[in-house]
Motif scaffolding. Structure first.
Motif, PDB file in Angstrom:
ATOM      1  N   ARG A   4      49.684   8.999  22.323  1.00  0.00           N
ATOM      2  CA  ARG A   4      48.248   9.167  22.204  1.00  0.00           C
ATOM      3  C   ARG A   4      47.597   7.811  21.967  1.00  0.00           C
ATOM      4  NH1 ARG A   4      46.563  14.465  21.564  1.00  0.00           N
ATOM      5  NH2 ARG A   4      44.744  13.907  20.346  1.00  0.00           N
ATOM      6  N   LYS A   5      46.432   7.655  22.537  1.00  0.00           N
ATOM      7  CA  LYS A   5      45.640   6.445  22.324  1.00  0.00           C
ATOM      8  C   LYS A   5      44.792   6.662  21.075  1.00  0.00           C
ATOM      9  CE  LYS A   5      43.971   7.805  25.936  1.00  0.00           C
ATOM     10  NZ  LYS A   5      43.274   8.369  27.024  1.00  0.00           N
ATOM     11  N   THR A   6      44.537   5.595  20.320  1.00  0.00           N
ATOM     12  CA  THR A   6      43.750   5.703  19.102  1.00  0.00           C
ATOM     13  C   THR A   6      42.306   5.315  19.363  1.00  0.00           C
ATOM     14  OG1 THR A   6      45.679   5.263  17.721  1.00  0.00           O
ATOM     15  CG2 THR A   6      43.517   4.927  16.714  1.00  0.00           C
ATOM     16  N   LEU A   7      41.415   6.216  18.976  1.00  0.00           N
ATOM     17  CA  LEU A   7      39.977   6.018  19.106  1.00  0.00           C
ATOM     18  C   LEU A   7      39.358   5.880  17.731  1.00  0.00           C
ATOM     19  CD1 LEU A   7      37.153   6.149  20.451  1.00  0.00           C
ATOM     20  CD2 LEU A   7      37.361   8.654  20.366  1.00  0.00           C
ATOM     21  N   TYR A   8      38.584   4.839  17.545  1.00  0.00           N
ATOM     22  CA  TYR A   8      37.740   4.736  16.366  1.00  0.00           C
ATOM     23  C   TYR A   8      36.376   5.297  16.764  1.00  0.00           C
ATOM     24  CZ  TYR A   8      40.954   1.473  13.940  1.00  0.00           C
ATOM     25  OH  TYR A   8      42.025   0.883  13.314  1.00  0.00           O
ATOM     26  N   PRO A  75      45.716   3.640  12.229  1.00  0.00           N
ATOM     27  CA  PRO A  75      46.440   2.826  13.214  1.00  0.00           C
ATOM     28  C   PRO A  75      45.456   1.911  13.950  1.00  0.00           C
ATOM     29  CG  PRO A  75      46.188   5.091  13.989  1.00  0.00           C
ATOM     30  CD  PRO A  75      45.652   5.055  12.591  1.00  0.00           C
ATOM     31  N   ALA A  76      45.971   0.917  14.627  1.00  0.00           N
ATOM     32  CA  ALA A  76      45.117   0.005  15.397  1.00  0.00           C
ATOM     33  C   ALA A  76      44.394   0.777  16.505  1.00  0.00           C
ATOM     34  CB  ALA A  76      45.956  -1.113  16.003  1.00  0.00           C
ATOM     35  N   ALA A  77      43.182   0.374  16.797  1.00  0.00           N
ATOM     36  CA  ALA A  77      42.368   1.052  17.807  1.00  0.00           C
ATOM     37  C   ALA A  77      42.722   0.599  19.214  1.00  0.00           C
ATOM     38  CB  ALA A  77      40.887   0.793  17.557  1.00  0.00           C
ATOM     39  N   ASP A  78      42.736   1.576  20.125  1.00  0.00           N
ATOM     40  CA  ASP A  78      42.823   1.281  21.555  1.00  0.00           C
ATOM     41  C   ASP A  78      41.429   1.238  22.174  1.00  0.00           C
ATOM     42  OD1 ASP A  78      45.761   1.245  22.029  1.00  0.00           O
ATOM     43  OD2 ASP A  78      45.593   3.278  21.227  1.00  0.00           O
ATOM     44  N   ALA A  79      40.463   1.874  21.523  1.00  0.00           N
ATOM     45  CA  ALA A  79      39.078   1.886  21.998  1.00  0.00           C
ATOM     46  C   ALA A  79      38.184   2.312  20.843  1.00  0.00           C
ATOM     47  CB  ALA A  79      38.919   2.846  23.176  1.00  0.00           C
ATOM     48  N   LEU A  80      36.891   2.044  21.017  1.00  0.00           N
ATOM     49  CA  LEU A  80      35.905   2.353  19.993  1.00  0.00           C
ATOM     50  C   LEU A  80      34.682   2.993  20.640  1.00  0.00           C
ATOM     51  CD1 LEU A  80      34.814   0.162  17.079  1.00  0.00           C
ATOM     52  CD2 LEU A  80      33.081   0.794  18.739  1.00  0.00           C
ATOM     53  N   LEU A  81      34.184   4.038  20.007  1.00  0.00           N
ATOM     54  CA  LEU A  81      32.929   4.672  20.419  1.00  0.00           C
ATOM     55  C   LEU A  81      32.022   4.703  19.200  1.00  0.00           C
ATOM     56  CD1 LEU A  81      31.025   6.284  22.276  1.00  0.00           C
ATOM     57  CD2 LEU A  81      32.316   8.353  21.641  1.00  0.00           C
ATOM     58  N   PHE A  82      30.874   4.046  19.295  1.00  0.00           N
ATOM     59  CA  PHE A  82      29.881   4.062  18.219  1.00  0.00           C
ATOM     60  C   PHE A  82      28.723   4.928  18.702  1.00  0.00           C
ATOM     61  CE2 PHE A  82      28.399   1.045  14.626  1.00  0.00           C
ATOM     62  CZ  PHE A  82      27.717   2.069  13.986  1.00  0.00           C
ATOM     63  N   ALA A  83      28.706   6.159  18.237  1.00  0.00           N
ATOM     64  CA  ALA A  83      27.676   7.114  18.646  1.00  0.00           C
ATOM     65  C   ALA A  83      27.636   8.247  17.626  1.00  0.00           C
ATOM     66  CB  ALA A  83      27.969   7.663  20.042  1.00  0.00           C
ATOM     67  N   PRO A  84      26.502   8.755  17.254  1.00  0.00           N
ATOM     68  CA  PRO A  84      25.201   8.176  17.550  1.00  0.00           C
ATOM     69  C   PRO A  84      25.044   6.846  16.826  1.00  0.00           C
ATOM     70  CG  PRO A  84      24.958   9.926  15.927  1.00  0.00           C
ATOM     71  CD  PRO A  84      26.399   9.924  16.359  1.00  0.00           C
ATOM     72  N   ALA A  85      24.437   5.903  17.493  1.00  0.00           N
ATOM     73  CA  ALA A  85      24.183   4.584  16.917  1.00  0.00           C
ATOM     74  C   ALA A  85      22.676   4.436  16.727  1.00  0.00           C
ATOM     75  CB  ALA A  85      24.729   3.490  17.828  1.00  0.00           C
ATOM     76  N   THR A  86      22.264   4.299  15.487  1.00  0.00           N
ATOM     77  CA  THR A  86      20.846   4.184  15.181  1.00  0.00           C
ATOM     78  C   THR A  86      20.323   2.782  15.477  1.00  0.00           C
ATOM     79  OG1 THR A  86      21.302   3.566  12.901  1.00  0.00           O
ATOM     80  CG2 THR A  86      20.972   5.938  13.355  1.00  0.00           C
ATOM     81  N   ALA A 109      35.938  -5.300  16.293  1.00  0.00           N
ATOM     82  CA  ALA A 109      36.523  -4.826  17.560  1.00  0.00           C
ATOM     83  C   ALA A 109      36.152  -5.743  18.722  1.00  0.00           C
ATOM     84  CB  ALA A 109      36.068  -3.400  17.851  1.00  0.00           C
ATOM     85  N   LEU A 110      34.945  -6.294  18.683  1.00  0.00           N
ATOM     86  CA  LEU A 110      34.537  -7.208  19.758  1.00  0.00           C
ATOM     87  C   LEU A 110      35.433  -8.442  19.764  1.00  0.00           C
ATOM     88  CD1 LEU A 110      30.643  -7.053  19.530  1.00  0.00           C
ATOM     89  CD2 LEU A 110      32.196  -5.717  20.962  1.00  0.00           C
ATOM     90  N   GLY A 111      35.722  -8.976  18.588  1.00  0.00           N
ATOM     91  CA  GLY A 111      36.588 -10.148  18.500  1.00  0.00           C
ATOM     92  C   GLY A 111      38.027  -9.873  18.894  1.00  0.00           C
ATOM     93  N   LYS A 112      38.446  -8.626  18.754  1.00  0.00           N
ATOM     94  CA  LYS A 112      39.809  -8.240  19.118  1.00  0.00           C
ATOM     95  C   LYS A 112      39.920  -7.857  20.588  1.00  0.00           C
ATOM     96  CE  LYS A 112      41.222  -6.438  14.611  1.00  0.00           C
ATOM     97  NZ  LYS A 112      41.622  -5.230  13.855  1.00  0.00           N
ATOM     98  N   GLY A 113      38.801  -7.765  21.290  1.00  0.00           N
ATOM     99  CA  GLY A 113      38.830  -7.358  22.694  1.00  0.00           C
ATOM    100  C   GLY A 113      39.043  -5.868  22.884  1.00  0.00           C
ATOM    101  N   THR A 114      38.759  -5.078  21.867  1.00  0.00           N
ATOM    102  CA  THR A 114      38.908  -3.623  21.953  1.00  0.00           C
ATOM    103  C   THR A 114      37.801  -3.059  22.847  1.00  0.00           C
ATOM    104  OG1 THR A 114      39.796  -3.581  19.706  1.00  0.00           O
ATOM    105  CG2 THR A 114      38.999  -1.486  20.605  1.00  0.00           C
ATOM    106  N   ALA A 178      36.264   3.006  30.191  1.00  0.00           N
ATOM    107  CA  ALA A 178      36.432   1.665  29.612  1.00  0.00           C
ATOM    108  C   ALA A 178      37.874   1.432  29.185  1.00  0.00           C
ATOM    109  CB  ALA A 178      35.483   1.486  28.425  1.00  0.00           C
ATOM    110  N   ALA A 179      38.490   2.445  28.586  1.00  0.00           N
ATOM    111  CA  ALA A 179      39.884   2.306  28.161  1.00  0.00           C
ATOM    112  C   ALA A 179      40.815   2.178  29.359  1.00  0.00           C
ATOM    113  CB  ALA A 179      40.287   3.492  27.287  1.00  0.00           C
ATOM    114  N   ALA A 180      40.564   2.948  30.408  1.00  0.00           N
ATOM    115  CA  ALA A 180      41.395   2.866  31.614  1.00  0.00           C
ATOM    116  C   ALA A 180      41.258   1.500  32.272  1.00  0.00           C
ATOM    117  CB  ALA A 180      41.019   3.983  32.589  1.00  0.00           C
ATOM    118  N   ALA A 181      40.038   0.974  32.321  1.00  0.00           N
ATOM    119  CA  ALA A 181      39.823  -0.337  32.928  1.00  0.00           C
ATOM    120  C   ALA A 181      40.530  -1.425  32.131  1.00  0.00           C
ATOM    121  CB  ALA A 181      38.324  -0.644  33.011  1.00  0.00           C
ATOM    122  N   ALA A 182      40.506  -1.314  30.803  1.00  0.00           N
ATOM    123  CA  ALA A 182      41.171  -2.312  29.960  1.00  0.00           C
ATOM    124  C   ALA A 182      42.682  -2.250  30.092  1.00  0.00           C
ATOM    125  CB  ALA A 182      40.758  -2.123  28.499  1.00  0.00           C
TER     126      ALA A 182
END
Length: 189
Positions: A4-8, A75-86, A109-114, A178-182
């Motif tokens: 399984r992939k980990t999502l934050y 666990p370490a993230a494979d991808a991140l979804l920030f929603a709802p984002a105010t 996450a941006l610095g890690k390239g997630t 996005a995760a598939a492309a990465a």
């Protein structure tokens, strides 16, 4: 055996946060191991559901930074979804203001390239503020997929408590893409 992939999944205090259990279940059905992070106000809003959300994800729900020396519980993230984002969370993320756990995780996450996806949730009056477009441009420039407007969330007028429709499926579809492309080999990107 499928890994399984980990999502934050990070959520701000906006009415769609009340649907987060269904979003977690949808993400899990897509093969994601979900770790839920909230802004402090979002945690307050769903306080009565925190134990159930932790049981659903199998991970502690977090809204505060850990203390120095404490182990990471996710666990370490494979991808991140920030929603709802105010409005507040998006601007803080774009500016690197990380006093809140969810924004700090997103910034790191941006610095890690997630791979990261965000979908705002705000009204048209806040979306008209000049900082908002600058923040969206900064996040896009950092590689974040921003779902705002025609292919994401379209702000409505100021006043109503809840948007008529928050397109959670579009957010999860963009996350999967996005995760598939990465994960694709560099020569296929």
């Amino acid at each position: 055996m499928t890994t399984r992939k980990t999502l934050y999944l990070l959520c701000s205090a906006a009415p769609p946060v009340f649907d987060v259990a269904h979003v977690i279940e949808d993400a899990q059905s897509r093969g994601w191991d979900v770790c839920l992070g909230l802004t402090p106000t979002a945690a307050h809003w769903v306080a009565g559901s925190l134990d159930g959300l932790a049981a659903l994800t199998g991970h502690p729900v977090r809204w505060q930074y850990k203390l120095p020396g404490e182990p990471d519980v996710w666990p370490a993230a494979d991808a991140l979804l920030f929603a709802p984002a105010t409005f507040n969370s998006l601007n803080a993320w774009a500016l690197g203001l990380t006093d809140r756990f969810a924004v700090g995780v997103a910034a790191e996450a941006l610095g890690k390239g997630t791979p990261a996806v965000t979908m705002p949730c705000l009204n048209a009056a806040l979306a008209a503020h000049p900082q908002f477009d600058q923040s969206l441009a900064a996040l896009r420039g950092a590689g974040v997929t921003v779902l705002h407007g025609e292919h994401g969330f379209t702000p409505g007028p100021a006043g109503p408590d809840a948007p008529a429709h928050y397109p959670w499926p579009a957010a999860l579809d963009a996350l999967d893409a996005a995760a598939a492309a990465a994960a694709a080999p560099a020569d296929l990107r």
